[in-house]
Design a protein around this motif. Structure first.
Motif, PDB file in Angstrom:
ATOM      1  N   PRO A 168       0.834  -1.216   0.000  1.00 31.51           N
ATOM      2  CA  PRO A 168       0.000   0.000   0.000  1.00 31.51           C
ATOM      3  C   PRO A 168       0.861   1.255   0.000  1.00 31.51           C
ATOM      4  O   PRO A 168       1.737   1.429   0.844  1.00 31.51           O
ATOM      5  N   MET A 169       0.615   2.112  -0.972  1.00 31.21           N
ATOM      6  CA  MET A 169       1.318   3.387  -1.078  1.00 31.21           C
ATOM      7  C   MET A 169       0.285   4.494  -1.107  1.00 31.21           C
ATOM      8  O   MET A 169      -0.596   4.521  -1.968  1.00 31.21           O
ATOM      9  N   ALA A 170       0.368   5.397  -0.161  1.00 27.78           N
ATOM     10  CA  ALA A 170      -0.629   6.448  -0.005  1.00 27.78           C
ATOM     11  C   ALA A 170      -0.693   7.317  -1.254  1.00 27.78           C
ATOM     12  O   ALA A 170       0.318   7.817  -1.733  1.00 27.78           O
ATOM     13  N   GLY A 171      -1.895   7.439  -1.782  1.00 26.04           N
ATOM     14  CA  GLY A 171      -2.101   8.257  -2.953  1.00 26.04           C
ATOM     15  C   GLY A 171      -1.848   7.567  -4.269  1.00 26.04           C
ATOM     16  O   GLY A 171      -2.089   8.148  -5.326  1.00 26.04           O
ATOM     17  N   VAL A 172      -1.378   6.314  -4.242  1.00 25.59           N
ATOM     18  CA  VAL A 172      -1.060   5.586  -5.474  1.00 25.59           C
ATOM     19  C   VAL A 172      -1.814   4.267  -5.527  1.00 25.59           C
ATOM     20  O   VAL A 172      -2.620   4.026  -6.416  1.00 25.59           O
TER      21      VAL A 172
END
Length: 330
Positions: free
Chosen positions: A54-58
């Protein structure tokens, strides 16, 4: 570590099997077809893939407390089943990287320095995580630990809330051993038919046309494999990207790939090429006929040549058992 042992070992093993089993032309073609079929079945290992970190904003939204319900629904629509336009165009992620917790930081999109938050979510950079200072540097790894990260909130898996560590978050997926095992089989059986295919070409054409036959074969290999192959799989890799490097408005390297999309596209391309190879070997096996002008040539087993040698007349040896060449000079 995978391609060299599997490819080299498969190439050597293919030549040894043909020589050991003394296969005829039709047997060699069927052996190649079996190898292509096994590699076709093994390529379904690409159905197995690990979820994206999980990558915030992606690949994941920022924490729900920082976003409205409309934005969460937008993330769910974008990241559950990404469309081709979403995979090809990462410019839409620019707005998603800036939220209330890092809006005052004026983070630069050109600076990509991923950090792993204590909440297990990866962030584009310490600035995009809302970090304000460097707490300390870990002596064992040399990685910097940031503190005061306003976007790192919620349940923490390590450290304290509001802290982040330099580098990407580690994946908890454990499919790699299974994937590498069947991927090894795919590569091995792909190269297993390389030498037998060349041997079949040399045996199923007349002696005077062997060079011409090899030339035609390699033209077909280049036209259908070596040239379009890298282009096709390169396109598969490109359309699986969801975050591109931004170099002053120009598209650079890919930072983040969508694992599920890459798995599906690679599987589709692999099935098409492997299926074509299997069909071509099947057609070759059905249409194969020994060269009519050389029925006892090497297109069959080499034992036939020795069987017909017994029909040739044999001259009697002299009484003393010595053959003298009268034209020989001292």
């Amino acid at each position: 570590f995978m391609v060299v042992p599997a490819g080299g070992g498969g190439t050597l093993l293919g030549g040894y099997i043909v020589k050991r089993l003394n296969l005829r032309c039709r047997g060699i073609i069927r052996f190649c077809m079996m190898c292509a079929l096994v590699s076709l079945l093994a390529i379904f290992i690409f159905l197995v893939h690990c979820p994206n970190v999980p990558m915030a904003g992606v690949t994941a939204p920022y924490q729900s407390g920082l976003m409205g319900k409309h934005q969460l629904d937008q993330y769910k629509h974008l990241y559950d089943k990404p469309s081709k336009s979403r995979l090809r165009n990462s410019s839409s992620t620019e707005l998603n990287l800036t939220v209330s917790c890092n809006a005052a930081c004026n983070c630069a999109r050109e600076v990509y320095n991923p950090v792993c938050g204590a909440d297990g979510v990866m962030y584009y950079s310490p600035c995009h995580a809302g970090c304000t200072s460097i707490n300390h540097t870990e002596p064992s790894t040399g990685k910097q630990v940031y503190s005061g990260c306003g976007c790192v909130v919620g349940n923490v898996s390590w450290g304290e809330e509001g802290s982040a560590l330099t580098g990407k978050c580690s994946s908890s997926c454990h499919h790699m051993p299974v994937f590498l095992s069947l991927f090894f089989v795919t590569i091995c059986f792909t190269f297993l038919s390389s030498i037998p295919a060349v041997t079949a070409t040399l045996r199923c054409v007349p002696d005077s046309q062997r060079s011409f036959g090899l030339g035609i074969q390699w033209i077909v290999v280049r036209a259908l494999g070596s040239v379009p192959g890298p282009i096709a799989f390169g396109s598969v890799i490109d359309i699986s990207c969801i975050l591109w490097q931004d170099q002053c408005g120009d598209q650079g390297s890919c930072y983040i790939y969508h694992n599920s999309a890459m798995s599906q596209y690679t599987l589709a391309a692999g099935i098409i090429f492997k299926l074509l190879g299997t069909i071509f070997f099947l057609v070759a096996s059905v249409l194969y006929q020994p060269p009519p002008e050389s029925p006892q040539s090497s297109c069959e087993t080499t034992d036939q040549g020795t069987e017909h040698m017994s029909d040739l007349p044999i001259k009697d040896l002299p009484d003393d058992g010595i053959i003298v060449n009268v034209h020989a000079r001292l």
